[in-house]
Motif scaffolding. Structure first.
Motif, PDB file in Angstrom:
ATOM      1  N   ILE A   1      13.443 -23.010  12.670  1.00 38.31           N
ATOM      2  CA  ILE A   1      12.206 -23.711  12.272  1.00 38.31           C
ATOM      3  C   ILE A   1      11.797 -23.270  10.872  1.00 38.31           C
ATOM      4  N   ASN A   2      11.883 -21.984  10.616  1.00 37.57           N
ATOM      5  CA  ASN A   2      11.525 -21.474   9.277  1.00 37.57           C
ATOM      6  C   ASN A   2      12.457 -22.022   8.210  1.00 37.57           C
ATOM      7  N   ARG A   3      13.757 -22.160   8.544  1.00 39.37           N
ATOM      8  CA  ARG A   3      14.705 -22.728   7.578  1.00 39.37           C
ATOM      9  C   ARG A   3      14.372 -24.196   7.299  1.00 39.37           C
TER      10      ARG A   3
ATOM     11  N   PRO B   1       6.231 -23.032   2.619  1.00 35.35           N
ATOM     12  CA  PRO B   1       6.706 -22.809   3.988  1.00 35.35           C
ATOM     13  C   PRO B   1       5.830 -21.858   4.805  1.00 35.35           C
ATOM     14  N   LYS B   2       5.141 -20.920   4.135  1.00 33.79           N
ATOM     15  CA  LYS B   2       4.293 -19.979   4.866  1.00 33.79           C
ATOM     16  C   LYS B   2       2.984 -20.620   5.322  1.00 33.79           C
TER      17      LYS B   2
ATOM     18  N   PRO C   1       2.578 -24.203   6.346  1.00 34.64           N
ATOM     19  CA  PRO C   1       3.113 -25.557   6.552  1.00 34.64           C
ATOM     20  C   PRO C   1       2.018 -26.594   6.817  1.00 34.64           C
ATOM     21  N   LYS C   2       2.249 -27.804   6.309  1.00 35.04           N
ATOM     22  CA  LYS C   2       1.304 -28.897   6.609  1.00 35.04           C
ATOM     23  C   LYS C   2       1.981 -30.035   7.370  1.00 35.04           C
ATOM     24  N   TYR C   3       3.299 -29.954   7.545  1.00 36.03           N
ATOM     25  CA  TYR C   3       4.035 -30.990   8.275  1.00 36.03           C
ATOM     26  C   TYR C   3       4.530 -30.491   9.632  1.00 36.03           C
ATOM     27  N   LEU C   4       5.299 -29.409   9.633  1.00 38.40           N
ATOM     28  CA  LEU C   4       5.854 -28.869  10.874  1.00 38.40           C
ATOM     29  C   LEU C   4       5.013 -27.664  11.289  1.00 38.40           C
TER      30      LEU C   4
END
Length: 226
Positions: free
Chosen positions: A197-199, A208-209, A211-214
């Motif tokens: 998920i982080n990738r 990524p830290k 997130p606004k989508y996932l």
């Protein structure tokens, strides 16, 4: 077919207009009685109303007022009254046009279509803008795009992201992801899933830290926002 309600007590004029406008794909239903007309218009869909002002039992301006209170239908006033006050009042009430009698039926046909074109454009402007999809899944090509740009995922990342796209807007549990993604062993710890998920986030998120989508839904799983 354009459907029009005409409120006109001159049966001969109504008949002439009905026959003439039929050639231009305009269907006229005439009502000589204004009370009957108001009842019929409440029950039947019409694209436009042609309204005479001199009617039995109720003045045409009063009919106009009642129509505009309950319906959002364009109105053309068709009247032999020469008093400018009537025209001003009708237009102030909200009528869309005023056509003094006598007139050429061809002029009426042109005015009908002009008003309907204008109303159609106004409705288009009032329509809410369709929300643009950010993520698009193409299962045949096994591709996912973000804002139209292809995103390169590993097979496991693609499998997870395609599931999230199919369930966009809904929370997907970790268990569901592990069960529905063949490249993930359902017996593996969810920590492995968290790594993938982080990738994915590094490829689709600006930060990524944060997130606004996932999104991670604490205690439930993950959600791809619409």
């Amino acid at each position: 077919m354009i459907k029009i309600a005409m409120i006109e007590d001159d049966a001969e004029l109504a008949n002439v207009l009905t026959q003439y406008l039929a050639k231009y794909n305009i269907e006229i239903t005439n009502y000589e009685d204004p009370f009957l007309a108001l009842s019929a218009i409440a029950l039947n869909p019409y694209d436009l109303i042609i309204l005479d002002l001199t009617l039995p039992g109720m003045d045409g301006l009063e009919v106009c007022k009642k129509l505009l209170l309950k319906h959002n239908i364009p109105i053309i006033i068709s009247s032999a009254r020469s008093d400018i006050t009537d025209k001003v009042i009708a237009l102030e009430l909200g009528a869309d046009d005023y056509l003094p009698k006598p007139y050429d039926p061809r002029e009426l046909e042109v005015r009908i279509k002009t008003i309907l074109r204008r109303c159609s454009k106004e409705l288009e402007l009032l329509k809410p803008e369709a929300k643009k999809e950010i993520f698009i899944l193409d299962e045949k090509k096994q591709e996912i795009t973000k804002d139209g740009e292809f995103v390169k995922f590993t097979p496991a990342e693609y499998e997870i992201m395609s599931l999230m796209c199919k369930r966009k807007g809904f929370v997907v549990s970790r268990y569901d992801i592990l069960q529905n993604c063949s490249l993930l062993n359902s017996s593996e710890e969810s920590g492995t899933l968290a790594v993938i998920i982080n990738r994915i986030r590094t490829k689709i998120e600006q930060d990524p830290k944060n997130p606004k989508y996932l999104l991670t839904i604490r205690g439930s799983g993950y959600k791809l926002v619409k």
